[in-house]
Scaffold this active site. Sequence first.
Site, PDB file in Angstrom:
ATOM      1  CG  ASP A   1      -2.168   0.963   0.936  1.00 19.89           C
ATOM      2  OD1 ASP A   1      -2.388   1.549   0.076  1.00 19.89           O
ATOM      3  OD2 ASP A   1      -2.813   1.538   1.881  1.00 19.89           O
ATOM      4  N   GLY A   2       0.187   2.467  -0.490  1.00 25.38           N
ATOM      5  CA  GLY A   2       1.151   3.221  -0.673  1.00 25.38           C
ATOM      6  C   GLY A   2       1.505   4.300  -1.564  1.00 25.38           C
ATOM      7  CG  ASN A   3       2.039   1.831  -5.189  1.00 25.05           C
ATOM      8  OD1 ASN A   3       3.224   0.805  -4.568  1.00 25.05           O
ATOM      9  ND2 ASN A   3       2.190   0.726  -5.930  1.00 25.05           N
ATOM     10  N   GLY A   4       0.328   6.052  -4.048  1.00 25.21           N
ATOM     11  CA  GLY A   4      -0.711   6.829  -4.594  1.00 25.21           C
ATOM     12  C   GLY A   4      -0.035   8.109  -3.999  1.00 25.21           C
ATOM     13  NE  ARG A   5      -1.647   6.503   1.238  1.00 25.23           N
ATOM     14  CZ  ARG A   5      -1.363   5.449   2.736  1.00 25.23           C
ATOM     15  NH1 ARG A   5      -0.730   5.953   3.246  1.00 25.23           N
ATOM     16  NH2 ARG A   5      -1.570   4.322   1.732  1.00 25.23           N
TER      17      ARG A   5
ATOM     18  CG  LEU B   1       9.168 -17.023  -3.471  1.00 25.76           C
ATOM     19  CD1 LEU B   1       8.976 -16.971  -2.279  1.00 25.76           C
ATOM     20  CD2 LEU B   1      10.044 -15.830  -4.152  1.00 25.76           C
TER      21      LEU B   1
ATOM     22  CD  GLU C   1       2.992 -12.963  16.149  1.00 26.11           C
ATOM     23  OE1 GLU C   1       2.602 -11.494  16.449  1.00 26.11           O
ATOM     24  OE2 GLU C   1       2.887 -13.888  16.584  1.00 26.11           O
TER      25      GLU C   1
ATOM     26  CG  HIS D   1      -0.711   2.412  -8.947  1.00 26.09           C
ATOM     27  ND1 HIS D   1      -0.702   1.768  -7.999  1.00 26.09           N
ATOM     28  CD2 HIS D   1      -1.796   3.270 -10.170  1.00 26.09           C
ATOM     29  CE1 HIS D   1      -1.855   2.212  -7.468  1.00 26.09           C
ATOM     30  NE2 HIS D   1      -2.724   2.955  -8.232  1.00 26.09           N
TER      31      HIS D   1
ATOM     32  CD1 TRP E   1     -13.340  -5.451  -8.739  1.00 20.08           C
ATOM     33  CD2 TRP E   1     -12.464  -4.597 -10.661  1.00 20.08           C
ATOM     34  NE1 TRP E   1     -12.465  -5.475  -9.726  1.00 20.08           N
ATOM     35  CE2 TRP E   1     -11.973  -6.027 -10.447  1.00 20.08           C
ATOM     36  CE3 TRP E   1     -11.785  -4.169 -11.939  1.00 20.08           C
ATOM     37  CZ2 TRP E   1     -11.768  -6.328 -11.583  1.00 20.08           C
ATOM     38  CZ3 TRP E   1     -10.892  -4.844 -12.551  1.00 20.08           C
ATOM     39  CH2 TRP E   1     -11.065  -5.737 -12.654  1.00 20.08           C
TER      40      TRP E   1
ATOM     41  CD  GLU F   1     -13.150  -5.204  -1.321  1.00 20.37           C
ATOM     42  OE1 GLU F   1     -11.915  -5.583  -0.884  1.00 20.37           O
ATOM     43  OE2 GLU F   1     -14.045  -6.147  -0.689  1.00 20.37           O
TER      44      GLU F   1
HETATM   45  C1  IPE Z   1      -5.204  -2.439  -0.205  1.00 25.14           C
HETATM   46  O1  IPE Z   1      -4.645  -1.329  -0.269  1.00 25.14           O
HETATM   47  C2  IPE Z   1      -5.232  -3.520  -1.424  1.00 25.14           C
HETATM   48  C3  IPE Z   1      -3.934  -3.289  -1.693  1.00 25.14           C
HETATM   49  C4  IPE Z   1      -2.663  -2.731  -1.366  1.00 25.14           C
HETATM   50  C5  IPE Z   1      -3.778  -4.251  -2.936  1.00 25.14           C
HETATM   51  P1  IPE Z   1      -6.525  -0.351  -0.500  1.00 25.14           P
HETATM   52  O2  IPE Z   1      -5.749   0.757  -0.400  1.00 25.14           O
HETATM   53  O3  IPE Z   1      -7.168  -0.869  -1.320  1.00 25.14           O
HETATM   54  O4  IPE Z   1      -6.834   0.156   1.010  1.00 25.14           O
HETATM   55  P2  IPE Z   1      -7.961   0.243   1.444  1.00 25.14           P
HETATM   56  O5  IPE Z   1      -9.010   0.696   0.595  1.00 25.14           O
HETATM   57  O6  IPE Z   1      -6.928   1.885   2.099  1.00 25.14           O
HETATM   58  O7  IPE Z   1      -8.365   0.138   3.162  1.00 25.14           O
HETATM   59  C1  IPE Z   2      -1.718   0.410  -3.341  1.00 24.37           C
HETATM   60  O1  IPE Z   2      -1.521   1.986  -3.092  1.00 24.37           O
HETATM   61  C2  IPE Z   2      -2.065  -0.075  -4.550  1.00 24.37           C
HETATM   62  C3  IPE Z   2      -2.899  -0.978  -5.374  1.00 24.37           C
HETATM   63  C4  IPE Z   2      -4.426  -0.771  -4.134  1.00 24.37           C
HETATM   64  C5  IPE Z   2      -3.560  -1.396  -5.924  1.00 24.37           C
HETATM   65  P1  IPE Z   2      -2.418   2.225  -3.202  1.00 24.37           P
HETATM   66  O2  IPE Z   2      -2.931   3.248  -4.851  1.00 24.37           O
HETATM   67  O3  IPE Z   2      -4.230   2.492  -2.227  1.00 24.37           O
HETATM   68  O4  IPE Z   2      -1.899   3.923  -2.795  1.00 24.37           O
HETATM   69  P2  IPE Z   2      -2.635   5.080  -1.884  1.00 24.37           P
HETATM   70  O5  IPE Z   2      -3.038   4.327  -0.976  1.00 24.37           O
HETATM   71  O6  IPE Z   2      -3.873   5.134  -2.569  1.00 24.37           O
HETATM   72  O7  IPE Z   2      -1.235   5.984  -1.146  1.00 24.37           O
HETATM   73 MG    MG Z   3      -3.916   2.554  -0.750  1.00 21.60          MG
END
Ligand code: IPE
Ligand code: IPE
Ligand code: MG
Length: 261
Positions: A15-19, A126, A200, A32, A64, A62
């Site tokens: 998580d966190g690619n967008g930010r 792996l 954990e 991404h 989508w 979710e």
């Molecule tokens: C969880 O991240 C799903 C993936 C990393 C693929 P999200 O960014 O979709 O999660 P929420 O919506 O913040 O809970």
């Molecule tokens: C995780 O990064 C990648 C996917 C959910 C596909 P996000 O796209 O959720 O990044 P944030 O949470 O918006 O930073």
């Molecule tokens: Mg996210």
Amino acid sequence: MNTQPVPQHIAMIMDGNGRWAKQRLLPRTVGHVKGAANVRHIVKACNQLGIEYLTLFAFSSENWRRPVEEVSALMGLFLQYLENEVAEMKASGIRLRVIGDRSAFAPLLQSRIDQAEQDTAHNTKLHLTIAANYGGQWDVLNAMRTWQLANPGKTLQDMDADALATHLSTFGLPDPELMIRTGGESRISNFLLWQTVYTELYFTDLHWPDFDAAALKKALQWYAKRVRRFGRTDEQVASTVTASADQAQPAADFGGEVKIS
Ligand code: IPE
Ligand code: IPE
Ligand code: MG
């Protein structure tokens, strides 16, 4: 002192690619792209560390709900990842599996997934599992339905946890000992629900593109310090520490000894 060995199975919520992108005033899709590149580095690092199973959450059921352009960019990256990485996976002993409802994907992506799974099916070093259009609730419901189809004469009264687990998409994988979530959130977001009962959970503020081998080692150091009790007391854990293999099967060895009056 109870020191955990390196986990056999690590699950990661990437998580966190967008930010990551937003902080750099870049479009989310650039995050991404960076994130996909980091998958390659982390898979390699895990393979070098001798991790046997790695399960990565790439796209949730979710996700989508996101803007259509972002969804199609993610699908494109998934396709590209398969096209670029399978040769390297074959060479380095990585077996790829994809879990989730793949029927929603474009036919080309579905066939590339099938091909990548077939091409790496004999690898054993792996086990890399990518969760795509995956939801933990979907997995459990799907397992219940397929259990029922496989056992037409039976009712839910006949089902137990082990029987259900044989119908989960993760059948054959041990439950993860460690789950890592990057991006600063402390939630599971419908990832492996059934399989994480005693996992954990490690949360880091690092965004996924910044989660490197050094950060992974830090998570492993944190994991090494956990005391895994599986419902027992510290004293019981200390007395069974020599039989550490039992820890993978909680409650198996205390069955006949504990009396409840
Ligand atoms: C969880 O991240 C799903 C993936 C990393 C693929 P999200 O960014 O979709 O999660 P929420 O919506 O913040 O809970
Ligand atoms: C995780 O990064 C990648 C996917 C959910 C596909 P996000 O796209 O959720 O990044 P944030 O949470 O918006 O930073
Ligand atoms: Mg996210």
